[in-house]
Design a protein around this motif. Structure first.
Motif, PDB file in Angstrom:
ATOM      1  N   ILE B 204    -143.965  11.035 -19.884  1.00  0.00           N
ATOM      2  CA  ILE B 204    -143.835   9.578 -20.024  1.00  0.00           C
ATOM      3  C   ILE B 204    -143.304   8.985 -18.709  1.00  0.00           C
ATOM      4  O   ILE B 204    -143.795   7.958 -18.234  1.00  0.00           O
ATOM      5  CB  ILE B 204    -142.888   9.205 -21.194  1.00  0.00           C
ATOM      6  CG1 ILE B 204    -143.472   9.688 -22.531  1.00  0.00           C
ATOM      7  CG2 ILE B 204    -142.646   7.689 -21.245  1.00  0.00           C
ATOM      8  CD1 ILE B 204    -142.497   9.620 -23.695  1.00  0.00           C
ATOM      9  N   GLY B 205    -142.327   9.672 -18.109  1.00  0.00           N
ATOM     10  CA  GLY B 205    -141.737   9.207 -16.848  1.00  0.00           C
ATOM     11  C   GLY B 205    -142.756   9.118 -15.736  1.00  0.00           C
ATOM     12  O   GLY B 205    -142.784   8.145 -14.970  1.00  0.00           O
ATOM     13  N   THR B 206    -143.623  10.145 -15.639  1.00  0.00           N
ATOM     14  CA  THR B 206    -144.661  10.142 -14.601  1.00  0.00           C
ATOM     15  C   THR B 206    -145.644   8.995 -14.845  1.00  0.00           C
ATOM     16  O   THR B 206    -146.006   8.271 -13.915  1.00  0.00           O
ATOM     17  CB  THR B 206    -145.393  11.496 -14.573  1.00  0.00           C
ATOM     18  OG1 THR B 206    -144.417  12.521 -14.357  1.00  0.00           O
ATOM     19  CG2 THR B 206    -146.440  11.542 -13.479  1.00  0.00           C
ATOM     20  N   LEU B 207    -146.035   8.807 -16.115  1.00  0.00           N
ATOM     21  CA  LEU B 207    -146.977   7.716 -16.439  1.00  0.00           C
ATOM     22  C   LEU B 207    -146.338   6.362 -16.130  1.00  0.00           C
ATOM     23  O   LEU B 207    -146.987   5.471 -15.567  1.00  0.00           O
ATOM     24  CB  LEU B 207    -147.381   7.787 -17.923  1.00  0.00           C
ATOM     25  CG  LEU B 207    -148.238   8.993 -18.316  1.00  0.00           C
ATOM     26  CD1 LEU B 207    -148.466   9.022 -19.829  1.00  0.00           C
ATOM     27  CD2 LEU B 207    -149.588   8.982 -17.576  1.00  0.00           C
ATOM     28  N   TYR B 208    -145.057   6.223 -16.454  1.00  0.00           N
ATOM     29  CA  TYR B 208    -144.353   4.969 -16.190  1.00  0.00           C
ATOM     30  C   TYR B 208    -144.272   4.707 -14.685  1.00  0.00           C
ATOM     31  O   TYR B 208    -144.493   3.578 -14.226  1.00  0.00           O
ATOM     32  CB  TYR B 208    -142.955   5.011 -16.808  1.00  0.00           C
ATOM     33  CG  TYR B 208    -142.273   3.672 -16.822  1.00  0.00           C
ATOM     34  CD1 TYR B 208    -142.541   2.760 -17.832  1.00  0.00           C
ATOM     35  CD2 TYR B 208    -141.385   3.301 -15.817  1.00  0.00           C
ATOM     36  CE1 TYR B 208    -141.933   1.519 -17.846  1.00  0.00           C
ATOM     37  CE2 TYR B 208    -140.775   2.056 -15.820  1.00  0.00           C
ATOM     38  CZ  TYR B 208    -141.055   1.169 -16.846  1.00  0.00           C
ATOM     39  OH  TYR B 208    -140.462  -0.060 -16.841  1.00  0.00           O
ATOM     40  N   ALA B 209    -143.980   5.775 -13.930  1.00  0.00           N
ATOM     41  CA  ALA B 209    -143.879   5.643 -12.468  1.00  0.00           C
ATOM     42  C   ALA B 209    -145.222   5.190 -11.884  1.00  0.00           C
ATOM     43  O   ALA B 209    -145.273   4.329 -11.002  1.00  0.00           O
ATOM     44  CB  ALA B 209    -143.446   6.964 -11.851  1.00  0.00           C
ATOM     45  N   ILE B 210    -146.321   5.759 -12.413  1.00  0.00           N
ATOM     46  CA  ILE B 210    -147.653   5.380 -11.936  1.00  0.00           C
ATOM     47  C   ILE B 210    -147.943   3.921 -12.312  1.00  0.00           C
ATOM     48  O   ILE B 210    -148.437   3.144 -11.500  1.00  0.00           O
ATOM     49  CB  ILE B 210    -148.737   6.333 -12.516  1.00  0.00           C
ATOM     50  CG1 ILE B 210    -148.541   7.747 -11.947  1.00  0.00           C
ATOM     51  CG2 ILE B 210    -150.149   5.817 -12.219  1.00  0.00           C
ATOM     52  CD1 ILE B 210    -149.377   8.820 -12.615  1.00  0.00           C
ATOM     53  N   LEU B 211    -147.580   3.555 -13.554  1.00  0.00           N
ATOM     54  CA  LEU B 211    -147.793   2.173 -14.017  1.00  0.00           C
ATOM     55  C   LEU B 211    -147.104   1.177 -13.087  1.00  0.00           C
ATOM     56  O   LEU B 211    -147.702   0.181 -12.653  1.00  0.00           O
ATOM     57  CB  LEU B 211    -147.265   2.011 -15.452  1.00  0.00           C
ATOM     58  CG  LEU B 211    -147.263   0.581 -16.010  1.00  0.00           C
ATOM     59  CD1 LEU B 211    -148.662   0.168 -16.434  1.00  0.00           C
ATOM     60  CD2 LEU B 211    -146.294   0.429 -17.176  1.00  0.00           C
ATOM     61  N   ILE B 212    -145.849   1.455 -12.756  1.00  0.00           N
ATOM     62  CA  ILE B 212    -145.078   0.535 -11.903  1.00  0.00           C
ATOM     63  C   ILE B 212    -145.662   0.501 -10.482  1.00  0.00           C
ATOM     64  O   ILE B 212    -145.916  -0.568  -9.924  1.00  0.00           O
ATOM     65  CB  ILE B 212    -143.581   0.945 -11.882  1.00  0.00           C
ATOM     66  CG1 ILE B 212    -142.949   0.777 -13.257  1.00  0.00           C
ATOM     67  CG2 ILE B 212    -142.813   0.148 -10.818  1.00  0.00           C
ATOM     68  CD1 ILE B 212    -142.844  -0.648 -13.768  1.00  0.00           C
ATOM     69  N   ALA B 213    -145.886   1.691  -9.900  1.00  0.00           N
ATOM     70  CA  ALA B 213    -146.363   1.743  -8.511  1.00  0.00           C
ATOM     71  C   ALA B 213    -147.744   1.109  -8.380  1.00  0.00           C
ATOM     72  O   ALA B 213    -147.985   0.286  -7.496  1.00  0.00           O
ATOM     73  CB  ALA B 213    -146.384   3.189  -8.016  1.00  0.00           C
TER      74      ALA B 213
END
Lengths: 252, 227
Positions: B204-213
């Protein structure tokens, strides 16, 4: 597997005592059997040094069966060397190539000062254990085995935590010099069992307090400790320690 | 209580809770920014709504405090960690045992901080303290500040628009790398993790990081190439 022999170059950290500066010494060894363990290779080096009337390299070792936690050494940039889930005594020379240069350093962390060469003082771990890594048991008759039922899953997890041999690889490999994996294993193995629950709050608070006092760093969850731990102790135990510590402080 | 706050786990708890607060803020900020893609009226209405919404006004100083606490504790923890390792290894190989982003949280964080300061100077300062520098515009008969022109003006500026956009995107890539470790790590510190949840949370953290970036980077790319 048939054993070959290899020639290796060694860069070994030599330090006279805790207060000396220390530096690397280069050595060459020929015809080292790939079936020998890393410590046996060190024995060959020391025998050679003794024959040349030189001071042998001081390093910690005891059982040489991978269970006592005495052998240390930071080999080619990794705690207990390039292999995973092994102590240095269980690391074999087949892991290295013919002609390879092997760099050997002591654990480097404020919590474990160097005594001599590759030996470090791990008394800090004893101090943390004395702060709560035990259960207080009253004298009297021995209780019946299995008188207290313990769920299989809890027993397994407690056993996983209890497999910590206190070697210090977690601190040695941590960029923050944090002792959290060690403390987590010791808190976890008792927190999971009914006998350990009695003192669980006090234990978590006291062991963390001593860990902080001794100057170990703050865990930043990089996970390096878990990867270098010869017993594969999971970061999940650190999460449990955090829970234990937080709930102990909420309870007061 | 003071023992708890000064303990290593106490300090990390403050870092992780303030971090989770900032993580939530990023999502709200991204949603507001995506109105830019809807054109001038849509974005100006969104900014006007934020400007006049009492909840947002109350949250603003709390958010500022969240940043200060997170940065302060991040630096304190890092300084202690450096002190805990007085002598460094001459040869060290960490590639196989930990992720680059996990080892470089302080540098990624400080990089994001530098970006944040530029960002506050460019937008927040003008919108908050010098709103008259922005033109005004009428949307459905309501007069409001023309924040759209202020924001898009920097991306489309003929002399430094491209450079500004590149800095903006690099800033968000750094933030994405920071978040990639931060998200799971925050839950681990609170104690909400085990061998099962660790995998879920880090995914979830990786997906969230990609979403934000990616989400924030779309904006300058849109104005550079599509608009």
């Amino acid at each position: 597997m048939s054993a070959k022999t290899i020639n290796i170059k060694l860069k070994v950290w030599r330090q006279k005592d805790a207060n000396s500066k220390g530096g690397f010494e280069d050595y060459q060894l020929e015809n080292i059997s790939t079936a020998s363990s890393f410590l046996e290779m060190m024995d060959v080096l020391n025998e050679k040094l003794v024959n040349e009337n030189k001071e042998p390299v001081a390093f910690d070792h005891d059982c040489r069966e991978g269970i006592c936690g005495m052998c240390s050494m930071f080999i080619n940039g990794r705690a207990h060397g390039p292999d995973t889930l092994v102590t240095t005594c269980q690391l074999h020379m087949r892991t290295f190539k013919d002609g390879e240069t092997i760099v050997i350093e002591p654990w480097r962390t404020g919590g474990f000062p160097v005594i001599k060469d590759l030996m470090v003082d791990r008394t800090a771990y004893e101090k943390i254990m004395q702060a709560g890594g035990f259960v207080s048991v009253n004298t009297g008759g021995v209780p019946d085995a299995n008188a207290i039922p313990i769920p299989k899953h809890d027993a397994d997890e407690a056993m996983d935590a209890a497999s910590c041999i206190g070697c210090g690889a977690c601190v040695a490999t941590c960029k923050n010099s944090s002792a959290m994996l060690f403390v987590a294993a010791k808190v976890s193995q008792l927190a999971l069992l009914p006998q350990g629950r009695v003192e669980a709050s006090k234990r978590a608070k006291n062991m963390v307090a001593v860990m902080d006092e001794l100057g170990f760093g703050n865990c930043s969850n990089t996970g390096a400790c878990e990867m270098e731990c010869p017993k594969g102790i999971s970061l999940a135990h650190i999460a449990r320690l955090n829970r234990e510590f937080l709930s102990a402080n909420i309870k007061g | 209580m003071s023992n708890f706050i000064s303990s290593s786990i106490g300090k990390k708890l403050i870092l992780s809770l303030s971090g989770l607060f900032l993580i939530t803020f990023l999502l709200i900020h991204l949603i507001a920014n995506l109105f830019l893609l809807g054109g001038s009226d849509a974005f100006n209405t969104a900014v006007h709504f934020m400007d006049t919404n009492p909840v947002i006004q109350i949250m603003q100083p709390i958010l500022a405090l969240g940043f200060v606490v997170h940065i302060l504790y991040g630096v304190i923890i890092q300084l202690q960690n450096w002190k805990a390792t007085p002598v460094n290894y001459k040869t060290v190989n960490q590639k196989e045992s930990s992720k680059w982003s996990a080892r470089n949280m302080i540098w990624l964080g400080l990089f994001v901080l530098a970006f944040l300061l530029i960002h506050l100077g460019n937008y927040f300062y003008v919108m908050k303290f010098a709103p008259h520098d922005m033109g005004s515009t009428l949307v459905d008969g309501v007069e409001m500040h023309d924040a759209y022109s202020l924001v898009t003006g920097l991306f489309t500026n003929p002399s430094f628009g491209v450079i500004y956009s590149i800095i903006y995107i690099i800033g968000f890539v750094a933030l994405g790398l920071h978040l990639n470790h931060a998200f799971w790590s925050a839950f681990q510190t609170i104690g909400w993790s085990n061998d099962v949840w660790r995998k879920r949370l880090s995914t979830i953290g990786t997906l969230y990081a990609i979403l934000i970036a990616v989400g924030f980077s779309i904006i300058p790319l849109y104005f550079l190439f599509i608009k």
